[in-house]
Design a protein around this motif. Structure first.
Motif, PDB file in Angstrom:
ATOM      1  N   ARG A  31      -2.030   5.980  -7.968  1.00 48.15           N
ATOM      2  CA  ARG A  31      -3.337   5.897  -8.623  1.00 48.15           C
ATOM      3  C   ARG A  31      -4.234   4.858  -7.956  1.00 48.15           C
ATOM      4  N   ASP A  32      -3.665   3.720  -7.624  1.00 43.99           N
ATOM      5  CA  ASP A  32      -4.409   2.681  -6.903  1.00 43.99           C
ATOM      6  C   ASP A  32      -3.572   2.273  -5.699  1.00 43.99           C
ATOM      7  N   ALA A  78      -0.370  -0.659  -4.953  1.00 44.30           N
ATOM      8  CA  ALA A  78       0.590   0.046  -5.810  1.00 44.30           C
ATOM      9  C   ALA A  78       1.953  -0.639  -5.821  1.00 44.30           C
ATOM     10  N   HIS A  83       0.843  -1.193   0.000  1.00 42.06           N
ATOM     11  CA  HIS A  83       0.000   0.000   0.000  1.00 42.06           C
ATOM     12  C   HIS A  83       0.880   1.245   0.000  1.00 42.06           C
ATOM     13  N   SER A 128      -3.945   0.810  -2.895  1.00 40.47           N
ATOM     14  CA  SER A 128      -4.126  -0.433  -2.138  1.00 40.47           C
ATOM     15  C   SER A 128      -3.200  -1.552  -2.587  1.00 40.47           C
ATOM     16  N   THR A 187       1.835  -3.389  -8.304  1.00 41.81           N
ATOM     17  CA  THR A 187       1.854  -2.823  -9.658  1.00 41.81           C
ATOM     18  C   THR A 187       3.282  -2.493 -10.078  1.00 41.81           C
TER      19      THR A 187
END
Length: 263
Positions: free
Chosen positions: A66-67, A71, A61, A69, A74
């Motif tokens: 952008r996201d 990231a 997290h 929760s 990603t």
């Protein structure tokens, strides 16, 4: 003697980031080349690191992304994609408060989880597993000297130790003083002190100073002040009253000409 693992830390929370750096350094099994709060800075540090990075400790997290929760996952996926393979080109240890992303992490080749809050024993165990598994990506003829990574705007600047006159804490921020000016660093003074060792002396809770860059130690209204760095005028750093004797002894230890017991 086995060389320490070269480590990148990606953690957006300042206290957690610096505590993890301290635990890694204190273990003697890892050396933190960069500790950053965002994937963008992690990618920059990975590309510009002075030595190949063996392992990244990555928070799942990451606030501000952008996201947030997932990231961290990603970013790991982007590393794998850029390397052309199913897994990233370095070992990954996830740092997280839960194991809800365990399946996806397993698919990405994540080698370990560190659940928050961190403990010295758990961090050491993780590093021991990495060392035992032969996680080093390639041989090194000699260990790389520690350089200091700082930020100037969006640029990551790498400094030799001798370029850093002093480190200053100001609130929750930390800066390094150099001939290029005052640059941002992401580590706390305590973490920097652990990484850089005896070349620097803690003279105040807000100051860590290079011993070799101290030009003078003066009395000023009953307090001691250090004149630091080659600039004119030099940087003036106040010495805490309870540290003055120890700082003076440390400076005289690396100098000749005066007795250490001389007032």
């Amino acid at each position: 003697m086995r060389e320490p693992l070269q480590v990148l830390v990606l953690e957006d929370e300042w206290p957690a980031r610096n505590y993890l750096v301290q635990l890694i350094e204190q273990s003697g099994l890892g050396h933190v080349l960069a500790a950053v709060p965002s994937p963008a800075l992690a990618s920059e540090a990975l590309a510009a690191a002075p030595a190949p990075i063996d392992v990244a400790f990555v928070d799942i997290h990451l606030a501000g992304e952008r996201d947030p929760s997932h990231a961290g996952l990603t970013w790991i996926e982007s590393l794998a994609a850029s390397s052309g393979g199913p897994t990233p080109p370095l070992r990954i240890v996830l740092t997280t408060a839960s194991s809800e992303h365990a399946m996806r992490a397993f698919e990405l080749g994540v080698v370990d989880y560190l659940l928050k809050p961190f403990t010295a024993g758990r961090v050491r165990t993780s590093l021991e597993r990495l060392v035992a598994s032969g996680s080093r990506l390639g041989p090194r003829s000699s260990p790389a000297p520690t350089r200091i990574a700082a930020r100037s705007g969006r640029a990551v600047v790498f400094l030799q130790r001798e370029e850093a006159f002093a480190f200053e804490a100001e609130g929750r921020l930390c800066f390094v003083h150099t001939a290029q000016g005052r640059l941002d660093v992401d580590l706390s003074l305590t973490s920097l002190e652990a990484v850089l060792g005896g070349a620097y002396v803690r003279v105040h809770r807000n100051w860590l100073v290079s011993v070799s860059h101290v030009r003078a130690m003066e009395r000023e209204s009953g307090d001691f002040v250090l004149l630091v760095g080659p600039a004119q005028p030099p940087l003036r750093v106040q010495v805490a009253k309870d540290r003055a004797a120890a700082v003076r002894d440390r400076l005289l230890t690396s100098a000749v000409g005066l007795r250490r017991d001389q007032s």
